[in-house]
Design a protein around this motif. Structure first.
Motif, PDB file in Angstrom:
ATOM      1  N   LYS A  63       7.412  -5.729  -2.121  1.00 49.03           N
ATOM      2  CA  LYS A  63       7.434  -6.437  -0.848  1.00 49.03           C
ATOM      3  C   LYS A  63       6.994  -7.885  -1.050  1.00 49.03           C
ATOM      4  O   LYS A  63       6.018  -8.143  -1.743  1.00 49.03           O
ATOM      5  CB  LYS A  63       6.521  -5.736   0.148  1.00 49.03           C
ATOM      6  CG  LYS A  63       6.988  -4.329   0.450  1.00 49.03           C
ATOM      7  CD  LYS A  63       6.050  -3.643   1.413  1.00 49.03           C
ATOM      8  CE  LYS A  63       6.591  -2.281   1.754  1.00 49.03           C
ATOM      9  NZ  LYS A  63       5.972  -1.207   1.067  1.00 49.03           N
ATOM     10  N   THR A 113       5.586  -9.971   1.052  1.00 46.84           N
ATOM     11  CA  THR A 113       4.381 -10.382   1.752  1.00 46.84           C
ATOM     12  C   THR A 113       3.181  -9.658   1.164  1.00 46.84           C
ATOM     13  O   THR A 113       3.283  -8.525   0.711  1.00 46.84           O
ATOM     14  CB  THR A 113       4.483 -10.087   3.258  1.00 46.84           C
ATOM     15  OG1 THR A 113       4.714  -8.689   3.434  1.00 46.84           O
ATOM     16  CG2 THR A 113       5.612 -10.882   3.894  1.00 46.84           C
ATOM     17  N   ARG A 114       2.026 -10.352   1.190  1.00 46.69           N
ATOM     18  CA  ARG A 114       0.826  -9.786   0.595  1.00 46.69           C
ATOM     19  C   ARG A 114      -0.325  -9.853   1.581  1.00 46.69           C
ATOM     20  O   ARG A 114      -0.478 -10.837   2.292  1.00 46.69           O
ATOM     21  CB  ARG A 114       0.436 -10.563  -0.655  1.00 46.69           C
ATOM     22  CG  ARG A 114       1.441 -10.511  -1.762  1.00 46.69           C
ATOM     23  CD  ARG A 114       0.877 -11.217  -3.007  1.00 46.69           C
ATOM     24  NE  ARG A 114       1.937 -11.343  -3.976  1.00 46.69           N
ATOM     25  CZ  ARG A 114       2.610 -12.458  -4.180  1.00 46.69           C
ATOM     26  NH1 ARG A 114       2.325 -13.546  -3.533  1.00 46.69           N
ATOM     27  NH2 ARG A 114       3.560 -12.494  -5.078  1.00 46.69           N
ATOM     28  N   SER A 115      -1.186  -8.840   1.555  1.00 45.76           N
ATOM     29  CA  SER A 115      -2.430  -8.870   2.326  1.00 45.76           C
ATOM     30  C   SER A 115      -3.353  -9.914   1.697  1.00 45.76           C
ATOM     31  O   SER A 115      -3.092 -10.419   0.596  1.00 45.76           O
ATOM     32  CB  SER A 115      -3.087  -7.493   2.276  1.00 45.76           C
ATOM     33  OG  SER A 115      -3.532  -7.224   0.950  1.00 45.76           O
ATOM     34  N   ALA A 116      -4.458 -10.218   2.369  1.00 44.36           N
ATOM     35  CA  ALA A 116      -5.419 -11.187   1.834  1.00 44.36           C
ATOM     36  C   ALA A 116      -5.960 -10.720   0.486  1.00 44.36           C
ATOM     37  O   ALA A 116      -6.090 -11.519  -0.450  1.00 44.36           O
ATOM     38  CB  ALA A 116      -6.557 -11.412   2.835  1.00 44.36           C
ATOM     39  N   ASP A 117      -6.277  -9.427   0.371  1.00 45.54           N
ATOM     40  CA  ASP A 117      -6.758  -8.906  -0.915  1.00 45.54           C
ATOM     41  C   ASP A 117      -5.676  -9.010  -1.989  1.00 45.54           C
ATOM     42  O   ASP A 117      -5.965  -9.356  -3.138  1.00 45.54           O
ATOM     43  CB  ASP A 117      -7.210  -7.451  -0.779  1.00 45.54           C
ATOM     44  CG  ASP A 117      -8.613  -7.318  -0.224  1.00 45.54           C
ATOM     45  OD1 ASP A 117      -9.353  -8.326  -0.176  1.00 45.54           O
ATOM     46  OD2 ASP A 117      -8.976  -6.186   0.163  1.00 45.54           O
ATOM     47  N   ALA A 118      -4.445  -8.712  -1.622  1.00 46.88           N
ATOM     48  CA  ALA A 118      -3.354  -8.807  -2.589  1.00 46.88           C
ATOM     49  C   ALA A 118      -3.137 -10.254  -3.021  1.00 46.88           C
ATOM     50  O   ALA A 118      -2.837 -10.521  -4.178  1.00 46.88           O
ATOM     51  CB  ALA A 118      -2.072  -8.214  -2.015  1.00 46.88           C
ATOM     52  N   GLN A 119      -3.314 -11.204  -2.103  1.00 50.52           N
ATOM     53  CA  GLN A 119      -3.201 -12.620  -2.462  1.00 50.52           C
ATOM     54  C   GLN A 119      -4.292 -13.014  -3.449  1.00 50.52           C
ATOM     55  O   GLN A 119      -4.041 -13.741  -4.414  1.00 50.52           O
ATOM     56  CB  GLN A 119      -3.265 -13.490  -1.212  1.00 50.52           C
ATOM     57  CG  GLN A 119      -2.023 -13.399  -0.358  1.00 50.52           C
ATOM     58  CD  GLN A 119      -2.136 -14.207   0.930  1.00 50.52           C
ATOM     59  OE1 GLN A 119      -2.949 -15.103   1.057  1.00 50.52           O
ATOM     60  NE2 GLN A 119      -1.306 -13.861   1.891  1.00 50.52           N
ATOM     61  N   LYS A 120      -5.515 -12.520  -3.221  1.00 48.49           N
ATOM     62  CA  LYS A 120      -6.617 -12.793  -4.140  1.00 48.49           C
ATOM     63  C   LYS A 120      -6.337 -12.159  -5.510  1.00 48.49           C
ATOM     64  O   LYS A 120      -6.577 -12.778  -6.555  1.00 48.49           O
ATOM     65  CB  LYS A 120      -7.928 -12.255  -3.561  1.00 48.49           C
ATOM     66  CG  LYS A 120      -9.129 -12.520  -4.423  1.00 48.49           C
ATOM     67  CD  LYS A 120     -10.397 -11.947  -3.796  1.00 48.49           C
ATOM     68  CE  LYS A 120     -11.552 -12.032  -4.784  1.00 48.49           C
ATOM     69  NZ  LYS A 120     -12.699 -11.252  -4.372  1.00 48.49           N
ATOM     70  N   ASP A 171       4.804  -9.247  -8.916  1.00 46.91           N
ATOM     71  CA  ASP A 171       4.140  -9.071  -7.634  1.00 46.91           C
ATOM     72  C   ASP A 171       2.798  -8.404  -7.879  1.00 46.91           C
ATOM     73  O   ASP A 171       2.570  -7.824  -8.952  1.00 46.91           O
ATOM     74  CB  ASP A 171       4.997  -8.197  -6.710  1.00 46.91           C
ATOM     75  CG  ASP A 171       4.625  -8.336  -5.238  1.00 46.91           C
ATOM     76  OD1 ASP A 171       3.745  -9.157  -4.916  1.00 46.91           O
ATOM     77  OD2 ASP A 171       5.207  -7.611  -4.417  1.00 46.91           O
ATOM     78  N   GLN A 178       0.343  -5.913  -5.322  1.00 44.44           N
ATOM     79  CA  GLN A 178       0.183  -5.275  -4.015  1.00 44.44           C
ATOM     80  C   GLN A 178      -1.074  -4.415  -4.037  1.00 44.44           C
ATOM     81  O   GLN A 178      -1.442  -3.873  -5.080  1.00 44.44           O
ATOM     82  CB  GLN A 178       1.381  -4.384  -3.699  1.00 44.44           C
ATOM     83  CG  GLN A 178       2.690  -5.123  -3.505  1.00 44.44           C
ATOM     84  CD  GLN A 178       2.723  -5.879  -2.201  1.00 44.44           C
ATOM     85  OE1 GLN A 178       2.192  -5.447  -1.187  1.00 44.44           O
ATOM     86  NE2 GLN A 178       3.360  -7.038  -2.224  1.00 44.44           N
ATOM     87  N   MET A 179      -1.693  -4.279  -2.890  1.00 43.01           N
ATOM     88  CA  MET A 179      -2.816  -3.357  -2.741  1.00 43.01           C
ATOM     89  C   MET A 179      -2.247  -2.027  -2.266  1.00 43.01           C
ATOM     90  O   MET A 179      -1.640  -1.958  -1.199  1.00 43.01           O
ATOM     91  CB  MET A 179      -3.840  -3.896  -1.744  1.00 43.01           C
ATOM     92  CG  MET A 179      -4.524  -5.180  -2.188  1.00 43.01           C
ATOM     93  SD  MET A 179      -5.380  -5.067  -3.775  1.00 43.01           S
ATOM     94  CE  MET A 179      -6.599  -3.799  -3.439  1.00 43.01           C
TER      95      MET A 179
END
Length: 170
Positions: A8, A10-17, A43, A45-46
């Motif tokens: 995917k 798009t990433r969550s904030a944790d996934a961005q970190k 990529d 992903q969490m």
């Protein structure tokens, strides 16, 4: 092995970190660029509390792939994540995935970046005009199909006499 089509964008904030931590890992064979600039980190992903990093090797026999995966795992662990590495082999990696910044870093390091897109028949089967990363001259000659690694060819500039590697178009 993961299917790249399931990844995917798009990433969550944790996934961005987690992405930021993993992206900084340098390529062990070409340390001037990181795995994100080379396009081999696809990529992060969490998933179920794990930072899952999707990695595509430059080619399936790349001797550095295990070192890269381990370095990404360590970077994620040091950033506070429980890491998991998924190797993605389809679609196969292509030099088209090297970022513009990565190409400039290769050039500054003394490695000529790939010239043509991977879908170019000339790039795969013809003679490629490679500019010297030192002086910019296209008056260069291929000395060997293989340079310091299998993904590079060895060239020499006939203008400034400097030898250099060319990152082959794959």
């Amino acid at each position: 092995m993961a299917d790249v089509h399931q990844l995917k964008p798009t990433r969550s904030a944790d996934a961005q970190k987690a992405w930021a931590a993993a992206a900084l890992v340098p390529d062990p064979e070409v340390p001037c660029v990181n795995v994100a600039e080379l396009g081999i980190l696809r990529d992060v992903q969490m998933i179920d509390g794990k930072a899952v990093a999707y990695v595509t090797p430059t080619y399936t026999g790349c001797p550095a792939v295990l070192a890269i995966e381990l370095a990404i795992e360590v970077a994620l662990r040091e950033a506070g994540f429980d890491p998991k590495i998924e190797r993605v082999v389809s679609p196969p990696w292509t030099t088209d995935w090297i970022s513009d910044e990565g190409r400039e870093k290769l050039r500054a390091y003394g490695i000529a970046p790939p010239v043509d897109g991977s879908n170019s028949k000339l790039a795969l089967f013809g003679e490629t005009i490679v500019a010297c990363p030192k002086c910019g001259s296209t008056d260069t000659e291929k000395l060997s199909e293989f340079g310091s690694t299998a993904c590079k060819a060895h060239y020499r500039c006939t203008s400034c006499s400097e030898p250099f590697d060319y990152f082959k178009c794959i």
